[in-house]
Enzyme design. Structure first.
Site, PDB file in Angstrom:
ATOM      1  N   GLY A   1       3.824   7.702  18.123  1.00 62.43           N
ATOM      2  CA  GLY A   1       4.349   7.071  19.129  1.00 62.43           C
ATOM      3  C   GLY A   1       4.192   5.787  19.071  1.00 62.43           C
ATOM      4  O   GLY A   1       4.497   4.843  20.049  1.00 62.43           O
TER       5      GLY A   1
ATOM      6  N   HIS B   1      -9.525   1.182   4.755  1.00 62.43           N
ATOM      7  CA  HIS B   1      -8.287   1.532   5.865  1.00 62.43           C
ATOM      8  C   HIS B   1      -8.380   2.437   6.952  1.00 62.43           C
ATOM      9  O   HIS B   1      -9.319   3.442   7.018  1.00 62.43           O
ATOM     10  CB  HIS B   1      -7.263   1.985   4.638  1.00 62.43           C
ATOM     11  CG  HIS B   1      -5.929   1.897   5.287  1.00 62.43           C
ATOM     12  ND1 HIS B   1      -5.204   3.053   6.075  1.00 62.43           N
ATOM     13  CD2 HIS B   1      -4.781   1.045   5.112  1.00 62.43           C
ATOM     14  CE1 HIS B   1      -4.194   2.347   6.575  1.00 62.43           C
ATOM     15  NE2 HIS B   1      -3.910   1.654   5.987  1.00 62.43           N
TER      16      HIS B   1
ATOM     17  N   SER C   1       3.607  -2.011  10.470  1.00 63.93           N
ATOM     18  CA  SER C   1       5.002  -2.160  10.685  1.00 63.93           C
ATOM     19  C   SER C   1       5.684  -3.403  10.327  1.00 63.93           C
ATOM     20  O   SER C   1       6.469  -3.915  10.606  1.00 63.93           O
ATOM     21  CB  SER C   1       5.391  -1.763  12.199  1.00 63.93           C
ATOM     22  OG  SER C   1       5.055  -0.385  12.352  1.00 63.93           O
TER      23      SER C   1
ATOM     24  N   GLU D   1      -5.455  -4.831  11.058  1.00 57.80           N
ATOM     25  CA  GLU D   1      -4.491  -3.649  11.001  1.00 57.80           C
ATOM     26  C   GLU D   1      -4.733  -2.895  12.399  1.00 57.80           C
ATOM     27  O   GLU D   1      -5.523  -2.226  12.532  1.00 57.80           O
ATOM     28  CB  GLU D   1      -4.494  -2.722  10.092  1.00 57.80           C
ATOM     29  CG  GLU D   1      -4.263  -3.462   8.671  1.00 57.80           C
ATOM     30  CD  GLU D   1      -3.312  -2.311   7.916  1.00 57.80           C
ATOM     31  OE1 GLU D   1      -2.404  -2.659   7.488  1.00 57.80           O
ATOM     32  OE2 GLU D   1      -4.075  -1.346   7.530  1.00 57.80           O
TER      33      GLU D   1
ATOM     34  N   GLY E   1       2.920  -0.927   4.383  1.00 56.76           N
ATOM     35  CA  GLY E   1       2.721   0.273   3.721  1.00 56.76           C
ATOM     36  C   GLY E   1       4.178   1.033   3.769  1.00 56.76           C
ATOM     37  O   GLY E   1       4.751   0.402   2.648  1.00 56.76           O
ATOM     38  N   GLY E   2       4.728   1.485   4.518  1.00 58.13           N
ATOM     39  CA  GLY E   2       6.169   1.950   4.388  1.00 58.13           C
ATOM     40  C   GLY E   2       7.100   1.110   3.617  1.00 58.13           C
ATOM     41  O   GLY E   2       8.167   1.545   2.812  1.00 58.13           O
TER      42      GLY E   2
ATOM     43  N   GLU F   1      -6.805   4.702   7.839  1.00 57.58           N
ATOM     44  CA  GLU F   1      -6.460   6.450   7.472  1.00 57.58           C
ATOM     45  C   GLU F   1      -7.917   6.764   6.724  1.00 57.58           C
ATOM     46  O   GLU F   1      -8.297   7.953   6.928  1.00 57.58           O
ATOM     47  CB  GLU F   1      -5.372   6.484   6.701  1.00 57.58           C
ATOM     48  CG  GLU F   1      -4.210   6.140   7.279  1.00 57.58           C
ATOM     49  CD  GLU F   1      -2.950   5.727   6.655  1.00 57.58           C
ATOM     50  OE1 GLU F   1      -2.895   5.579   5.454  1.00 57.58           O
ATOM     51  OE2 GLU F   1      -2.217   5.382   7.216  1.00 57.58           O
TER      52      GLU F   1
ATOM     53  N   ASN G   1       0.954  -1.029   0.058  1.00 58.14           N
ATOM     54  CA  ASN G   1       0.012  -0.049   0.049  1.00 58.14           C
ATOM     55  C   ASN G   1       0.943   1.288   0.054  1.00 58.14           C
ATOM     56  O   ASN G   1       1.577   1.550   1.104  1.00 58.14           O
ATOM     57  CB  ASN G   1      -0.951  -0.069   1.438  1.00 58.14           C
ATOM     58  CG  ASN G   1      -1.584   1.166   1.417  1.00 58.14           C
ATOM     59  OD1 ASN G   1      -1.948   2.005   0.338  1.00 58.14           O
ATOM     60  ND2 ASN G   1      -2.198   1.451   2.484  1.00 58.14           N
ATOM     61  N   TRP G   2       1.016   1.882  -1.182  1.00 60.13           N
ATOM     62  CA  TRP G   2       1.991   2.975  -1.307  1.00 60.13           C
ATOM     63  C   TRP G   2       1.528   4.271  -0.528  1.00 60.13           C
ATOM     64  O   TRP G   2       2.046   5.186  -0.542  1.00 60.13           O
ATOM     65  CB  TRP G   2       2.244   3.048  -2.785  1.00 60.13           C
ATOM     66  CG  TRP G   2       3.106   1.996  -3.593  1.00 60.13           C
ATOM     67  CD1 TRP G   2       3.292   0.834  -2.887  1.00 60.13           C
ATOM     68  CD2 TRP G   2       3.223   2.106  -4.809  1.00 60.13           C
ATOM     69  NE1 TRP G   2       4.028   0.093  -3.845  1.00 60.13           N
ATOM     70  CE2 TRP G   2       4.043   0.793  -5.207  1.00 60.13           C
ATOM     71  CE3 TRP G   2       3.231   2.916  -6.011  1.00 60.13           C
ATOM     72  CZ2 TRP G   2       4.691   0.444  -6.275  1.00 60.13           C
ATOM     73  CZ3 TRP G   2       3.791   2.652  -7.140  1.00 60.13           C
ATOM     74  CH2 TRP G   2       4.419   1.366  -7.558  1.00 60.13           C
ATOM     75  N   LYS G   3       0.099   4.287  -0.253  1.00 60.67           N
ATOM     76  CA  LYS G   3      -0.386   5.546   0.112  1.00 60.67           C
ATOM     77  C   LYS G   3      -0.302   6.702  -0.808  1.00 60.67           C
ATOM     78  O   LYS G   3      -0.158   6.445  -1.854  1.00 60.67           O
ATOM     79  CB  LYS G   3      -0.077   5.677   1.582  1.00 60.67           C
ATOM     80  CG  LYS G   3      -0.329   4.558   2.576  1.00 60.67           C
ATOM     81  CD  LYS G   3      -0.262   4.614   3.924  1.00 60.67           C
ATOM     82  CE  LYS G   3      -0.303   3.348   4.946  1.00 60.67           C
ATOM     83  NZ  LYS G   3      -0.127   3.354   6.254  1.00 60.67           N
TER      84      LYS G   3
HETATM   85  P1  PGA Z   1       3.085   0.338   7.643  1.00 60.62           P
HETATM   86  O1  PGA Z   1       1.441   0.682   7.246  1.00 60.62           O
HETATM   87  O2  PGA Z   1       3.587  -0.766   7.101  1.00 60.62           O
HETATM   88  O3  PGA Z   1       3.739   1.598   7.211  1.00 60.62           O
HETATM   89  O4  PGA Z   1       3.018   0.229   8.987  1.00 60.62           O
HETATM   90  C1  PGA Z   1       0.451  -0.286   6.853  1.00 60.62           C
HETATM   91  C2  PGA Z   1      -0.758   0.407   6.503  1.00 60.62           C
HETATM   92  O5  PGA Z   1      -1.435   1.185   7.120  1.00 60.62           O
HETATM   93  O6  PGA Z   1      -1.376  -0.694   5.596  1.00 60.62           O
END
Ligand code: PGA
Length: 267
Positions: free
Chosen positions: A186, A95, A226, A176, A247-248, A97, A9-11
Site C-alpha cells: 500500500g 532495519h 522509495s 526510514e 533498496g529496490g 525488516e 541495500n540489496w536485501k
Molecule cells: P526501498 O527500500 O528503497 O526499496 O524503499 C529501502 C530500504 O528498505 O532500505
C-alpha cells in the site's frame, strides 16, 4: 564538505552472477563520482565481491545487511563481527525488516551497535517510523509533535545507549519511514524531502543534546524509503540529509549510478 553517502541495500536479492555484474559496473564508474558508495549484498556474496573490489576506487565500500553481536558460539544461522570485520566497512543494523520479521528489539540492536564499534565496523543504525502518521498526508508538510514523540525517538535513544563520545562520529543514522519503503504493502512512495529533513533535524537535535553540537555534526544522516533517480535530488538538496539508503532502486546499475551521479557527479 562531506561527500554524499549512497548506500545500496540489496536485501535478499541477486544471484552471484547478478552481484558480480552489478558490482563491476559500479566499480568501473565509481572513480568519477564525488560520492561515497556502499554496496550491501547478501552475506554469501561478500567474499567474492571483496576480491572483486581489491583495487577498487577508494570511495566504494562493502557493507553487511545485519550481524550478530557475539564473536562466536551456538547461534545457528548467524554471522559474527569477527567474520565480517575484514570484509566490510559498514553494517546495517536495526532495519525495519529485521525489527518486524525477526522481532529484533532495541536492546539487541544496541548490543550489535557496540559489537560493530568494538570490531571497527561502522554501524548504519536504522530508525523506522513504524506507524503511519495520522495527521500527515503521507509525509508531506511538517511532522506533527505526535510523530516526533513516536517510536523513532525510542529507537535512536536505545540504539545509541552507552555509545561513547569518541565513537559517535562512526555512526550513520538512517531514517526510514516504513510506510515509504517500496515493498511495504500500500505504499504511495517516498516521504517528501521537507518532511524527511524535519524529522531528521529533530533526530540530530537529540544527538546534539547528548554529545554536543560539534560531535553531532560528524554523524552522517541518511534518508531511506522509495528513493530513486527521480527523487534523490529532493533529499540530497536538504542540508539535514547527507545521503540515502536505497533498496529496490539499487539493484539496477544504471538507476543506481544515475543516483550516484546526481549525488556526486561533475557539475
Ligand atoms: P526501498 O527500500 O528503497 O526499496 O524503499 C529501502 C530500504 O528498505 O532500505
Amino acid at each position: 564538505m562531506r561527500k554524499p553517502l549512497i548506500v545500496g541495500n540489496w536485501k535478499m536479492n541477486t544471484t552471484l552472477a547478478d552481484a558480480i555484474v552489478l558490482t563491476t559496473q559500479i566499480k568501473n564508474a565509481a572513480e568519477d563520482l564525488e560520492a561515497d558508495i556502499v554496496l550491501c549484498p547478501p552475506f554469501t556474496w561478500l567474499v567474492p565481491l571483496n576480491d572483486l573490489l581489491e583495487h577498487a576506487p577508494e570511495n566504494l565500500f562493502l557493507g553487511a545487511q545485519n550481524m550478530w553481536f557475539a564473536e562466536k558460539g551456538p547461534m545457528t544461522g548467524e554471522i559474527s563481527p569477527l567474520m565480517l570485520k575484514d570484509l566490510v566497512e559498514y553494517v546495517i543494523l536495526g532495519h525495519s525488516e529485521r525489527r518486524f520479521h525477526f522481532g529484533e528489539s532495541n536492546a539487541l540492536i544496541n548490543d550489535k551497535i557496540h559489537a560493530a564499534l568494538a570490531h571497527g565496523i561502522k554501524p548504519i543504525l536504522c530508525v523506522s517510523e513504524l506507524k503511519k502518521m495520522q495527521d500527515e498526508k503521507r509525509g508531506r508538510g511538517r511532522p506533527t509533535e505526535a510523530v516526533l514523540r513516536s517510536d523513532i525517538f525510542q529507537q535512536i535513544k536505545m540504539g545509541l545507549k552507552g555509545v561513547a563520545e569518541k565513537d559517535i562520529a562512526k555512526i550513520t543514522i538512517a531514517f526510514e519511514p516504513v510506510w515509504a519503503i517500496s515493498t511495504t504493502p500500500g505504499t504511495k512512495g517516498a516521504a517528501s524531502g521537507v518532511y524527511a529533513a524535519n524529522v531528521m533535524s529533530r533526530l540530530k537535535s537529540y544527538i546534539e543534546e547528548k554529545y554536543g553540537v560539534e560531535q553531532a555534526a560528524d554523524v552522517t544522516m541518511l534518508y531511506g524509503g522509495s528513493v530513486d533517480a527521480g527523487n534523490v535530488a529532493e533529499f540530497l538538496y536538504q542540508p539535514e540529509i547527507d545521503g540515502v539508503l536505497v533498496g529496490g532502486a539499487s539493484l539496477k546499475a544504471s538507476e543506481f549510478l544515475k543516483m550516484c551521479n546526481i549525488a556526486g557527479g561533475p557539475d
